[in-house]
Scaffold this motif. Structure first.
Motif, PDB file in Angstrom:
ATOM      1  N   ALA A   1      -0.120 -45.689  29.611  1.00  0.00           N
ATOM      2  CA  ALA A   1       1.298 -45.374  29.423  1.00  0.00           C
ATOM      3  C   ALA A   1       1.504 -44.014  28.761  1.00  0.00           C
ATOM      4  O   ALA A   1       2.593 -43.475  28.772  1.00  0.00           O
ATOM      5  CB  ALA A   1       1.952 -46.465  28.576  1.00  0.00           C
ATOM      6  N   TYR A   2       0.443 -43.476  28.187  1.00  0.00           N
ATOM      7  CA  TYR A   2       0.603 -42.271  27.368  1.00  0.00           C
ATOM      8  C   TYR A   2       0.081 -41.006  28.048  1.00  0.00           C
ATOM      9  O   TYR A   2      -0.225 -40.032  27.380  1.00  0.00           O
ATOM     10  CB  TYR A   2      -0.132 -42.453  26.033  1.00  0.00           C
ATOM     11  N   VAL A   3      -0.045 -41.040  29.377  1.00  0.00           N
ATOM     12  CA  VAL A   3      -0.682 -39.913  30.075  1.00  0.00           C
ATOM     13  C   VAL A   3      -0.072 -38.558  29.751  1.00  0.00           C
ATOM     14  O   VAL A   3      -0.766 -37.552  29.710  1.00  0.00           O
ATOM     15  CB  VAL A   3      -0.668 -40.109  31.611  1.00  0.00           C
ATOM     16  N   SER A   4       1.245 -38.525  29.496  1.00  0.00           N
ATOM     17  CA  SER A   4       1.875 -37.218  29.306  1.00  0.00           C
ATOM     18  C   SER A   4       1.959 -36.820  27.831  1.00  0.00           C
ATOM     19  O   SER A   4       2.510 -35.786  27.503  1.00  0.00           O
ATOM     20  CB  SER A   4       3.262 -37.200  29.941  1.00  0.00           C
TER      21      SER A   4
ATOM     22  N   TYR B   1       7.616 -37.117  24.464  1.00  0.00           N
ATOM     23  CA  TYR B   1       6.829 -37.442  25.647  1.00  0.00           C
ATOM     24  C   TYR B   1       7.323 -38.752  26.217  1.00  0.00           C
ATOM     25  O   TYR B   1       8.036 -39.508  25.570  1.00  0.00           O
ATOM     26  CB  TYR B   1       5.336 -37.507  25.329  1.00  0.00           C
ATOM     27  N   VAL B   2       6.964 -39.015  27.463  1.00  0.00           N
ATOM     28  CA  VAL B   2       7.488 -40.173  28.164  1.00  0.00           C
ATOM     29  C   VAL B   2       6.400 -41.234  28.256  1.00  0.00           C
ATOM     30  O   VAL B   2       5.263 -40.939  28.600  1.00  0.00           O
ATOM     31  CB  VAL B   2       7.955 -39.777  29.586  1.00  0.00           C
ATOM     32  N   ILE B   3       6.751 -42.446  27.898  1.00  0.00           N
ATOM     33  CA  ILE B   3       5.838 -43.566  28.129  1.00  0.00           C
ATOM     34  C   ILE B   3       6.124 -44.103  29.526  1.00  0.00           C
ATOM     35  O   ILE B   3       7.252 -44.437  29.854  1.00  0.00           O
ATOM     36  CB  ILE B   3       6.052 -44.675  27.071  1.00  0.00           C
ATOM     37  N   HIS B   4       5.093 -44.131  30.352  1.00  0.00           N
ATOM     38  CA  HIS B   4       5.290 -44.555  31.734  1.00  0.00           C
ATOM     39  C   HIS B   4       5.018 -46.043  31.871  1.00  0.00           C
ATOM     40  O   HIS B   4       3.979 -46.521  31.441  1.00  0.00           O
ATOM     41  CB  HIS B   4       4.356 -43.791  32.660  1.00  0.00           C
ATOM     42  N   GLY B   5       5.932 -46.759  32.461  1.00  0.00           N
ATOM     43  CA  GLY B   5       5.713 -48.179  32.705  1.00  0.00           C
ATOM     44  C   GLY B   5       5.968 -48.495  34.160  1.00  0.00           C
ATOM     45  O   GLY B   5       6.313 -47.611  34.946  1.00  0.00           O
TER      46      GLY B   5
ATOM     47  N   TRP C   1       6.480 -51.566  22.441  1.00  0.00           N
ATOM     48  CA  TRP C   1       5.496 -51.479  23.502  1.00  0.00           C
ATOM     49  C   TRP C   1       4.349 -52.453  23.262  1.00  0.00           C
ATOM     50  O   TRP C   1       3.789 -53.024  24.181  1.00  0.00           O
ATOM     51  CB  TRP C   1       4.970 -50.045  23.581  1.00  0.00           C
TER      52      TRP C   1
END
Lengths: 244, 275
Positions: free
Chosen positions: A132-135, B246-250, B273
């Motif tokens: 989830a923290y790739v960026s 920054y963006v947490i991707h889900g 999260w």
């Protein structure tokens, strides 16, 4: 079983201070070796010699039977890719995002394409629970998160062995567990691991072999229940008492 | 034509009208030599710093004759570069300008003054930049060098992909200083008749003996140049730092998908999260 890494008569001195005084040991495929001992006993130096971050003064380091110190047929970048390292201070690349940290080595050293590197990086980031923290940039992460990314960065090179140099020593107590559980998972999947650690619980549960180093030599080694359960060496007994 | 009773502002207006183009050309020349000189100086400094930061001891344990020769060669080059830095930091640029410009004529080389100006600023700045960049390289913590080597990167790859991007960000304020110094100090190049702002002012002032008015005008111009440049550099610094968030991707079915994390809500987002 042919050992993956074998160390023979390894010597290393810093100036007049002899840190390693003839180390012999081997790690077979899929084996988890925990190296314990008080600070200054030479544990970290041993790992750093295997990775050639320090140049040994004498002895041999065999990788699949070939001496990395003398054998000119070994390609050094490839050797480094095959023998990964995880550091106490994480050492993530500060100018890159989490994803880039896990991609750059694959592209630069292994010559993989951007797509392949990204796919592989994502696979391992998922494994350590950091997808989830790739960026995110390293400075935006907690210590435990950083260390999990560092492990993923190492794994992304598809190594045969990973050297862990006190991977949880710089972490807040509540973050130690998340890193150890990732390492335990890797051990179960059959990764060869050399772990310098002060986590006796981890050593007892995960290690196939525990090595106790004292003043530059291996003072005792064997199965964890032997070494940790019924230590023979007096220094090991007092060391274990001090760890409680 | 102003008279003896003309006020200060009257003279300024007159001089601007009469010599406006001259000042503008001088400003253009000042900017040209300062910017290109700083840019080339930066490149020189970068190369010098990389060579100076290279360890002469081979990291590999393998010892060979070829490695020993490379080692000796590197040490010799490092010695020369240290001498270059000492000489060019240890003498005034105005002296360097005269020595190089007229020294070259001794050797039968008659340099174009603009070329000479850029050349002198470049090597002078290069000496300072080399030290600034060396400091920048050491500001990147040693662990990152080790981590890069540990995944098999070469010294060059480590430098270009990991260390220098961070080193350059860290030294940007000092690089900005160098540029500002060069905008101002290019004025010393009037000794070799480079037609920069100070040189133009000298001829304008001489025509009517209005020294105060003319130098007041170019002082304002120098100030505008340096203020503008500092602003631009600050903007570049902020750009290089990237966003604080920054963006947490889900996944799409996940209600926590695409959460923007900033310093303010970081802990709260983490808790959610991890639930």
């Amino acid at each position: 079983m042919e050992p993956v890494i074998q160390v023979r008569g390894l010597h290393k001195a810093f100036g007049t201070h002899e840190v390693l005084k003839g180390i012999d040991f081997a790690a077979g495929k899929g084996e988890v070796v925990c190296i314990i001992g008080s600070s200054g006993s030479g544990k970290s130096t041993l790992l750093r010699c295997i990775n050639l971050l320090e140049t040994p003064d004498g002895g041999a380091i065999l990788y699949h039977g070939k001496d990395i110190l003398t054998d000119a047929t070994i390609n050094m970048p490839q050797y480094h890719a095959k023998v990964g390292m995880v550091f106490q201070q994480f050492n993530l690349f500060g100018n890159m995002t989490v994803l880039e940290n896990c991609m750059t080595g694959q592209m630069k050293v292994l010559g993989r394409s951007r797509e392949e590197s990204m796919e592989n990086a994502m696979k391992y980031l998922r494994k350590v629970g950091m997808e989830a923290y790739v960026s995110a940039k390293p400075r935006q992460l907690s210590g435990g998160q950083k260390q999990r990314v560092a492990i993923a960065r190492s794994l992304a090179m598809d190594p045969e062995v990973i050297l862990f140099d006190e991977p949880t020593s710089a972490l807040d107590p509540e973050m130690v567990g998340e890193v150890l559980s990732v390492m335990q998972k890797l051990a179960q999947e059959g990764l060869t691991m050399l772990v310098v650690t002060h986590e006796m619980g981890f050593a007892r549960a995960v290690a196939d072999k525990v090595v106790f180093m004292d003043q530059g030599v291996i003072a005792e080694e064997g199965a964890p229940e032997e070494v940790l359960g019924s230590p023979k060496h007096e220094r090991l007994q007092s060391f274990l008492r001090s760890m409680l | 034509m102003p008279t003896a009773s003309t006020s200060f502002f009257g003279w300024v207006a007159f001089l601007l009208q009469k010599y406006g183009m001259l000042f503008l050309r001088g400003t253009g020349m000042t900017l040209l030599v300062a910017l290109t000189g700083t840019a080339f100086g930066f490149i020189i400094g970068l190369l010098v710093a990389i060579v100076r930061a290279t360890s002469p001891v081979p990291t590999l344990a393998r010892k060979s004759f070829a490695a020993a020769v490379r080692c000796a060669l590197l040490k010799a080059i490092q010695l020369l570069l240290a001498a270059y830095i000492q000489v060019f930091r240890g003498t005034p640029m105005i002296v360097q300008a005269v020595v190089i410009y007229y020294g070259a004529q001794y050797a039968g080389v008659y340099m174009d003054t603009t070329f000479a100006a850029i050349f002198i600023i470049s090597i002078n700045t290069g000496a300072y930049m080399a030290e600034i960049i060396r400091g920048g390289i050491f500001s990147v913590d040693k662990g990152q060098f080790e981590a890069a080597h540990a995944i098999g990167m070469t010294h060059w790859q480590t430098m270009t992909t990991v260390v220098l991007p961070q080193a350059i960000r860290n030294i940007l304020p000092s690089v900005g200083n160098e540029l500002i110094v060069n905008i101002k100090d290019s004025s010393v190049l009037n000794v070799i008749s480079v037609s920069e702002l100070f040189f133009q002012a000298k001829s304008a002032a001489g025509a009517y003996y209005r020294y105060f008015e003319v130098y007041f005008i170019i002082a304002v111009i120098y100030l505008i140049l340096t203020l503008t440049v500092s602003r631009i550099l600050r903007f570049i610094e902020l750009k290089m730092d990237g966003p604080d968030n920054y963006v947490i991707h889900g996944s799409q079915s996940d209600s926590r998908a695409e959460i923007v994390v900033s310093r303010e809500n970081a802990e709260e987002v983490e808790k959610r999260w991890n639930q």
